[in-house]
Write a protein that holds these residues in place. Structure first.
Motif, PDB file in Angstrom:
ATOM      1  N   ILE A   1       6.637   7.325   3.429  1.00 14.94           N
ATOM      2  CA  ILE A   1       7.284   6.627   2.310  1.00 14.94           C
ATOM      3  C   ILE A   1       7.830   5.280   2.762  1.00 14.94           C
ATOM      4  O   ILE A   1       7.640   4.237   2.083  1.00 14.94           O
ATOM      5  CB  ILE A   1       8.409   7.498   1.723  1.00 14.94           C
ATOM      6  N   VAL A   2       8.496   5.242   3.915  1.00 15.18           N
ATOM      7  CA  VAL A   2       9.044   3.980   4.422  1.00 15.18           C
ATOM      8  C   VAL A   2       7.925   2.996   4.753  1.00 15.18           C
ATOM      9  O   VAL A   2       8.011   1.793   4.464  1.00 15.18           O
ATOM     10  CB  VAL A   2       9.927   4.254   5.655  1.00 15.18           C
ATOM     11  N   PHE A   3       6.837   3.500   5.365  1.00 20.96           N
ATOM     12  CA  PHE A   3       5.722   2.625   5.736  1.00 20.96           C
ATOM     13  C   PHE A   3       5.062   2.021   4.496  1.00 20.96           C
ATOM     14  O   PHE A   3       4.796   0.812   4.434  1.00 20.96           O
ATOM     15  CB  PHE A   3       4.692   3.413   6.554  1.00 20.96           C
ATOM     16  N   ILE A   4       4.775   2.867   3.497  1.00 19.92           N
ATOM     17  CA  ILE A   4       4.135   2.378   2.267  1.00 19.92           C
ATOM     18  C   ILE A   4       5.058   1.414   1.530  1.00 19.92           C
ATOM     19  O   ILE A   4       4.630   0.364   1.010  1.00 19.92           O
ATOM     20  CB  ILE A   4       3.727   3.560   1.376  1.00 19.92           C
ATOM     21  N   TRP A   5       6.340   1.754   1.464  1.00 20.85           N
ATOM     22  CA  TRP A   5       7.299   0.896   0.769  1.00 20.85           C
ATOM     23  C   TRP A   5       7.404  -0.476   1.450  1.00 20.85           C
ATOM     24  O   TRP A   5       7.356  -1.512   0.787  1.00 20.85           O
ATOM     25  CB  TRP A   5       8.654   1.580   0.743  1.00 20.85           C
ATOM     26  N   ARG A   6       7.520  -0.495   2.757  1.00 19.53           N
ATOM     27  CA  ARG A   6       7.669  -1.755   3.478  1.00 19.53           C
ATOM     28  C   ARG A   6       6.373  -2.584   3.436  1.00 19.53           C
ATOM     29  O   ARG A   6       6.414  -3.805   3.265  1.00 19.53           O
ATOM     30  CB  ARG A   6       8.070  -1.494   4.929  1.00 19.53           C
ATOM     31  N   SER A   7       5.232  -1.903   3.556  1.00 14.56           N
ATOM     32  CA  SER A   7       3.966  -2.632   3.469  1.00 14.56           C
ATOM     33  C   SER A   7       3.757  -3.213   2.078  1.00 14.56           C
ATOM     34  O   SER A   7       3.312  -4.361   1.925  1.00 14.56           O
ATOM     35  CB  SER A   7       2.798  -1.702   3.833  1.00 14.56           C
ATOM     36  N   GLY A   8       4.079  -2.408   1.056  1.00  9.32           N
ATOM     37  CA  GLY A   8       3.954  -2.912  -0.302  1.00  9.32           C
ATOM     38  C   GLY A   8       4.939  -4.029  -0.609  1.00  9.32           C
ATOM     39  O   GLY A   8       4.635  -4.934  -1.393  1.00  9.32           O
ATOM     40  N   ALA A   9       6.117  -3.965  -0.008  1.00  7.21           N
ATOM     41  CA  ALA A   9       7.112  -5.012  -0.236  1.00  7.21           C
ATOM     42  C   ALA A   9       6.646  -6.342   0.329  1.00  7.21           C
ATOM     43  O   ALA A   9       6.856  -7.408  -0.282  1.00  7.21           O
ATOM     44  CB  ALA A   9       8.441  -4.607   0.393  1.00  7.21           C
ATOM     45  N   GLU A  10       5.981  -6.324   1.477  1.00  7.77           N
ATOM     46  CA  GLU A  10       5.486  -7.561   2.067  1.00  7.77           C
ATOM     47  C   GLU A  10       4.278  -8.101   1.305  1.00  7.77           C
ATOM     48  O   GLU A  10       4.084  -9.324   1.210  1.00  7.77           O
ATOM     49  CB  GLU A  10       5.103  -7.317   3.531  1.00  7.77           C
ATOM     50  N   PHE A  11       3.470  -7.205   0.724  1.00 11.56           N
ATOM     51  CA  PHE A  11       2.247  -7.646   0.024  1.00 11.56           C
ATOM     52  C   PHE A  11       2.537  -8.075  -1.415  1.00 11.56           C
ATOM     53  O   PHE A  11       2.027  -9.092  -1.893  1.00 11.56           O
ATOM     54  CB  PHE A  11       1.215  -6.529   0.055  1.00 11.56           C
ATOM     55  N   PHE A  12       3.357  -7.297  -2.127  1.00 13.14           N
ATOM     56  CA  PHE A  12       3.631  -7.582  -3.534  1.00 13.14           C
ATOM     57  C   PHE A  12       4.928  -8.345  -3.752  1.00 13.14           C
ATOM     58  O   PHE A  12       5.264  -8.670  -4.896  1.00 13.14           O
ATOM     59  CB  PHE A  12       3.685  -6.278  -4.337  1.00 13.14           C
ATOM     60  N   GLY A  13       5.663  -8.590  -2.687  1.00  9.27           N
ATOM     61  CA  GLY A  13       6.923  -9.306  -2.819  1.00  9.27           C
ATOM     62  C   GLY A  13       8.053  -8.450  -3.342  1.00  9.27           C
ATOM     63  O   GLY A  13       8.982  -8.958  -3.978  1.00  9.27           O
ATOM     64  N   TRP A  14       7.997  -7.137  -3.073  1.00  5.83           N
ATOM     65  CA  TRP A  14       9.072  -6.251  -3.505  1.00  5.83           C
ATOM     66  C   TRP A  14      10.290  -6.428  -2.608  1.00  5.83           C
ATOM     67  O   TRP A  14      10.241  -7.076  -1.555  1.00  5.83           O
ATOM     68  CB  TRP A  14       8.623  -4.789  -3.446  1.00  5.83           C
TER      69      TRP A  14
END
Length: 223
Positions: free
Chosen positions: A84-97
């Motif tokens: 969950i942390v990995f997906i959240w952090r990766s998505g935050a860097e890609f989508f600007g979350w």
């Protein structure tokens, strides 16, 4: 000490001083330590108390009903959390979350210190009380403790260690809260029960124990 009046069967019990359970003089919150542990046990902080109760109930369900192994459950929780942390952090860097806020410490150091101190004090008080009872200072309380321990040993045969620990946790989460709410009623009925047990012991002592023949006590000769 103010008097408390209840309907009773005998005239000598109509008016009696208010006796606290176990002879305590402080409030329940102060007896439990007066800190965050006492707030959780007495449901002063309902969110934390409810979360703790639900979490322990979930663990009991997983271990006892689903029969999860502790190592397996710990690994699965760790894997899920890391994903969950990995997906959240990766998505935050890609989508600007917004990046996830990961706390360095979940519980304060004082929480563990308060819990350990409260457990240490309660254990010493219980052990000291048990030693006083074993010394025979109160015969009625001695026999009552023997009976309660025997009943507990019989009940323990039908519970696993995990079920017994969960039962103790549920009692710790509910009994102090209920006692604080119905303090006067519980103190009255407990003190009345203790008096009745003492009366029964006096009857047994006068009609049975005192009639047992005893040999003469020999005096020790001085050296």
């Amino acid at each position: 000490m103010p008097a408390i009046i209840y309907p009773t069967d005998s005239e000598d019990e109509v008016t009696m001083p208010r006796a606290r359970l176990f002879g305590r003089q402080r409030l329940v919150h102060a007896v439990l330590g007066g800190g965050q542990v006492a707030d959780v046990l007495l449901w002063r902080n309902k969110r934390i108390s409810a979360a703790l109760f639900m979490g322990m109930s979930l663990l009991w369900f997983l271990f006892e009903v689903v029969e999860y192994n502790f190592v397996t459950l710990f690994c699965h929780i760790s894997i899920t959390t890391m994903l969950i942390v990995f997906i959240w952090r990766s998505g935050a860097e890609f989508f600007g979350w917004k990046l996830p806020v990961i706390p360095k410490s979940v519980l304060d150091r004082s929480t563990f210190q308060d819990a350990a101190l409260t457990l240490h004090v309660r254990f010493n008080q219980a052990l000291s009380k048990l030693i006083d009872i074993a010394c025979g200072k109160d015969p009625a309380l001695f026999f009552l403790a023997i009976i309660c321990l025997y009943i507990l040993s019989v009940i323990g045969n039908y519970f696993t260690f995990l079920n017994f620990m969960y039962l103790c946790f549920v009692c710790c989460q509910t009994l102090p809260f209920l006692y604080e709410r119905y303090e006067d009623e519980v103190d009255y009925f407990v003190s009345r029960s203790i008096r009745q047990v003492k009366k029964m012991f006096k009857v047994v002592d006068s009609n049975v124990l005192n009639k047992i023949p005893r040999g003469p006590v020999k005096e020790k000769k001085g050296r």
